[in-house]
Motif scaffolding. Structure first.
Motif, PDB file in Angstrom:
ATOM      1  N   ARG A  38      26.404  16.533 -37.789  1.00 48.77           N
ATOM      2  CA  ARG A  38      27.539  16.874 -38.647  1.00 48.77           C
ATOM      3  C   ARG A  38      28.154  18.229 -38.333  1.00 48.77           C
ATOM      4  O   ARG A  38      29.377  18.401 -38.468  1.00 48.77           O
ATOM      5  CB  ARG A  38      27.089  16.858 -40.114  1.00 48.77           C
ATOM      6  CG  ARG A  38      26.722  15.481 -40.636  1.00 48.77           C
ATOM      7  CD  ARG A  38      26.083  15.589 -42.012  1.00 48.77           C
ATOM      8  NE  ARG A  38      26.959  16.280 -42.957  1.00 48.77           N
ATOM      9  CZ  ARG A  38      26.547  16.716 -44.153  1.00 48.77           C
ATOM     10  NH1 ARG A  38      25.295  16.550 -44.526  1.00 48.77           N
ATOM     11  NH2 ARG A  38      27.402  17.327 -44.949  1.00 48.77           N
ATOM     12  N   GLU A  71      32.018  16.209 -30.347  1.00 51.88           N
ATOM     13  CA  GLU A  71      33.427  16.028 -30.655  1.00 51.88           C
ATOM     14  C   GLU A  71      33.686  15.372 -32.001  1.00 51.88           C
ATOM     15  O   GLU A  71      34.713  15.628 -32.639  1.00 51.88           O
ATOM     16  CB  GLU A  71      34.098  15.204 -29.552  1.00 51.88           C
ATOM     17  CG  GLU A  71      34.227  15.939 -28.225  1.00 51.88           C
ATOM     18  CD  GLU A  71      35.093  15.186 -27.242  1.00 51.88           C
ATOM     19  OE1 GLU A  71      35.626  14.120 -27.610  1.00 51.88           O
ATOM     20  OE2 GLU A  71      35.232  15.666 -26.106  1.00 51.88           O
ATOM     21  N   ASP A  72      32.746  14.519 -32.460  1.00 47.92           N
ATOM     22  CA  ASP A  72      32.976  13.797 -33.705  1.00 47.92           C
ATOM     23  C   ASP A  72      32.309  14.452 -34.908  1.00 47.92           C
ATOM     24  O   ASP A  72      32.288  13.883 -36.004  1.00 47.92           O
ATOM     25  CB  ASP A  72      32.494  12.353 -33.586  1.00 47.92           C
ATOM     26  CG  ASP A  72      31.000  12.257 -33.259  1.00 47.92           C
ATOM     27  OD1 ASP A  72      30.416  13.298 -32.868  1.00 47.92           O
ATOM     28  OD2 ASP A  72      30.434  11.157 -33.389  1.00 47.92           O
ATOM     29  N   SER A  73      31.759  15.655 -34.757  1.00 46.10           N
ATOM     30  CA  SER A  73      31.126  16.320 -35.898  1.00 46.10           C
ATOM     31  C   SER A  73      32.172  16.804 -36.889  1.00 46.10           C
ATOM     32  O   SER A  73      33.357  16.963 -36.556  1.00 46.10           O
ATOM     33  CB  SER A  73      30.290  17.512 -35.423  1.00 46.10           C
ATOM     34  OG  SER A  73      31.123  18.579 -34.999  1.00 46.10           O
ATOM     35  N   GLU A  74      31.739  17.058 -38.115  1.00 48.28           N
ATOM     36  CA  GLU A  74      32.654  17.580 -39.132  1.00 48.28           C
ATOM     37  C   GLU A  74      33.231  18.923 -38.708  1.00 48.28           C
ATOM     38  O   GLU A  74      34.415  19.207 -38.934  1.00 48.28           O
ATOM     39  CB  GLU A  74      31.921  17.732 -40.471  1.00 48.28           C
ATOM     40  CG  GLU A  74      31.503  16.432 -41.117  1.00 48.28           C
ATOM     41  CD  GLU A  74      30.699  16.660 -42.392  1.00 48.28           C
ATOM     42  OE1 GLU A  74      31.056  17.578 -43.154  1.00 48.28           O
ATOM     43  OE2 GLU A  74      29.719  15.922 -42.602  1.00 48.28           O
ATOM     44  N   SER A 113      33.712  20.098 -35.610  1.00 44.32           N
ATOM     45  CA  SER A 113      34.704  19.932 -34.550  1.00 44.32           C
ATOM     46  C   SER A 113      36.000  19.356 -35.099  1.00 44.32           C
ATOM     47  O   SER A 113      37.099  19.802 -34.721  1.00 44.32           O
ATOM     48  CB  SER A 113      34.152  19.022 -33.448  1.00 44.32           C
ATOM     49  OG  SER A 113      33.066  19.637 -32.780  1.00 44.32           O
ATOM     50  N   ARG A 114      35.891  18.411 -35.988  1.00 41.06           N
ATOM     51  CA  ARG A 114      37.101  17.819 -36.575  1.00 41.06           C
ATOM     52  C   ARG A 114      37.862  18.827 -37.419  1.00 41.06           C
ATOM     53  O   ARG A 114      39.090  18.882 -37.395  1.00 41.06           O
ATOM     54  CB  ARG A 114      36.716  16.597 -37.404  1.00 41.06           C
ATOM     55  CG  ARG A 114      36.184  15.427 -36.575  1.00 41.06           C
ATOM     56  CD  ARG A 114      35.610  14.343 -37.455  1.00 41.06           C
ATOM     57  NE  ARG A 114      36.624  13.797 -38.342  1.00 41.06           N
ATOM     58  CZ  ARG A 114      36.369  13.195 -39.506  1.00 41.06           C
ATOM     59  NH1 ARG A 114      35.100  13.117 -39.937  1.00 41.06           N
ATOM     60  NH2 ARG A 114      37.335  12.711 -40.227  1.00 41.06           N
ATOM     61  N   ARG A 142      39.710  21.231 -35.159  1.00 41.34           N
ATOM     62  CA  ARG A 142      40.922  20.643 -34.557  1.00 41.34           C
ATOM     63  C   ARG A 142      42.006  20.374 -35.590  1.00 41.34           C
ATOM     64  O   ARG A 142      43.081  19.882 -35.254  1.00 41.34           O
ATOM     65  CB  ARG A 142      40.565  19.337 -33.836  1.00 41.34           C
ATOM     66  CG  ARG A 142      39.696  19.519 -32.605  1.00 41.34           C
ATOM     67  CD  ARG A 142      39.673  18.234 -31.780  1.00 41.34           C
ATOM     68  NE  ARG A 142      39.140  17.098 -32.524  1.00 41.34           N
ATOM     69  CZ  ARG A 142      37.861  16.705 -32.505  1.00 41.34           C
ATOM     70  NH1 ARG A 142      36.985  17.395 -31.775  1.00 41.34           N
ATOM     71  NH2 ARG A 142      37.457  15.667 -33.193  1.00 41.34           N
ATOM     72  N   GLU A 181      41.738  18.199 -38.087  1.00 41.19           N
ATOM     73  CA  GLU A 181      41.727  16.798 -38.508  1.00 41.19           C
ATOM     74  C   GLU A 181      41.187  16.614 -39.920  1.00 41.19           C
ATOM     75  O   GLU A 181      41.302  15.520 -40.490  1.00 41.19           O
ATOM     76  CB  GLU A 181      40.895  15.975 -37.528  1.00 41.19           C
ATOM     77  CG  GLU A 181      41.477  15.960 -36.123  1.00 41.19           C
ATOM     78  CD  GLU A 181      40.546  15.300 -35.102  1.00 41.19           C
ATOM     79  OE1 GLU A 181      40.864  15.376 -33.904  1.00 41.19           O
ATOM     80  OE2 GLU A 181      39.517  14.728 -35.517  1.00 41.19           O
ATOM     81  N   LEU A 182      40.571  17.640 -40.468  1.00 42.89           N
ATOM     82  CA  LEU A 182      40.081  17.616 -41.843  1.00 42.89           C
ATOM     83  C   LEU A 182      40.802  18.698 -42.636  1.00 42.89           C
ATOM     84  O   LEU A 182      40.991  19.811 -42.143  1.00 42.89           O
ATOM     85  CB  LEU A 182      38.572  17.869 -41.898  1.00 42.89           C
ATOM     86  CG  LEU A 182      37.642  16.818 -41.298  1.00 42.89           C
ATOM     87  CD1 LEU A 182      36.192  17.284 -41.418  1.00 42.89           C
ATOM     88  CD2 LEU A 182      37.821  15.480 -41.979  1.00 42.89           C
ATOM     89  N   ASP A 194      38.886  17.640 -47.805  1.00 43.60           N
ATOM     90  CA  ASP A 194      38.016  16.631 -47.192  1.00 43.60           C
ATOM     91  C   ASP A 194      36.592  17.134 -46.963  1.00 43.60           C
ATOM     92  O   ASP A 194      35.715  16.349 -46.596  1.00 43.60           O
ATOM     93  CB  ASP A 194      38.586  16.200 -45.828  1.00 43.60           C
ATOM     94  CG  ASP A 194      39.934  15.518 -45.950  1.00 43.60           C
ATOM     95  OD1 ASP A 194      40.138  14.788 -46.934  1.00 43.60           O
ATOM     96  OD2 ASP A 194      40.778  15.725 -45.060  1.00 43.60           O
TER      97      ASP A 194
END
Length: 249
Positions: free
Chosen positions: A42, A48-51, A53-54, A57, A59-60, A64
């Motif tokens: 997480r 790349e798909d961790s919270e 990293s998101r 970027r 994305e959150l 969220d």
């Protein structure tokens, strides 16, 4: 019980010296390592798909974020403000990286899982940063320039210890005020009631350079052992040094 796994890029070892805990030990150890692997998935900035990293970027949104990540980010902000920006999880030109807080915070949470399960005497060692329950436990601190030597041995009972240094990863700790590697110290060790505090304070103080020793020593409940760039040893009076001749656990 003794168990070792590789998590978050370093070995994590658990030793429980508690005969009354033997029947529940395997299940509790499973919970500890499951939690640490969850944290890695997480919160790692390298996945790349961790919270993290998101979030880095964009994305959150703040709405969220889960409670755990909010807690980690609040700790990062606390130490950024406390060090005048020397400690910063959002360095210019780099993505969000709260690892300096996540490690101690997550291992302390793992230790609390063990305590909740009934363990009373255990040592949880995450890449050299240690939570010691019960005791006394004797913990060696590596010499900052000689891998086969110790610069001190301390004795812990219901406490935690963390070290920040240049010997494993080079000049990887950045002073956020300058954007350059922190080079005023060779190593800095902090003892505190929790690994959440010990680990974050050790990294934050190291980022401050030589002035970080006095800053860390001024914090309630923190004891400090440091070696500066001139090879001078600095320690607070209450640093729990073990008696000469004692073995390292």
């Amino acid at each position: 019980m003794h168990r070792v796994e590789h998590v978050m890029g370093f070995p994590v070892s658990l030793r429980v010296d508690d005969e009354g805990f033997a029947e529940r030990g395997a299940e509790a150890a499973d919970a500890v390592f499951a939690w640490l692997n969850e944290v890695d998935a997480r919160f790692s900035p390298f996945k790349e798909d961790s919270e993290v990293s998101r979030l880095g970027r964009g994305e959150l949104s703040p709405a969220d974020l889960g409670a755990d990540l909010r807690e980690v980010l609040d700790l990062c902000e606390h130490y950024r403000l406390a060090t005048g920006g020397a400690f910063d999880a959002r360095l210019p030109g780099r993505g969000l990286d709260p690892c300096a807080v996540v490690k101690g915070w997550s291992v302390q949470r793992a230790a609390e899982l063990l305590t909740a399960a009934g363990a009373r005497r255990f040592c949880l060692n995450a890449g050299g940063d240690v939570v010691a329950a019960g005791g006394p436990w004797r913990v060696g601190v590596r010499h900052p320039e000689h891998a086969d030597k110790l610069c001190t041995v301390l004795e812990l009972t219901d406490a935690a210890v963390a070290t920040s240094a240049r010997y494993e990863r080079g000049d990887h700790i950045i002073d956020g005020r300058t954007g350059r590697p922190a080079t005023g110290l060779l190593s800095l060790t902090v003892v505190a009631a929790t690994l959440t505090e010990a680990d974050a304070v050790a990294t934050a103080a190291f980022a401050m350079g030589a002035e970080g020793v006095d800053w860390a020593a001024s914090l309630d409940g923190c004891e400090v052992f440091a070696v500066d760039a001139d090879r001078q040893v600095l320690r607070t009076p209450g640093f729990p040094t073990a008696r000469a001749g004692t073995a390292v656990a």
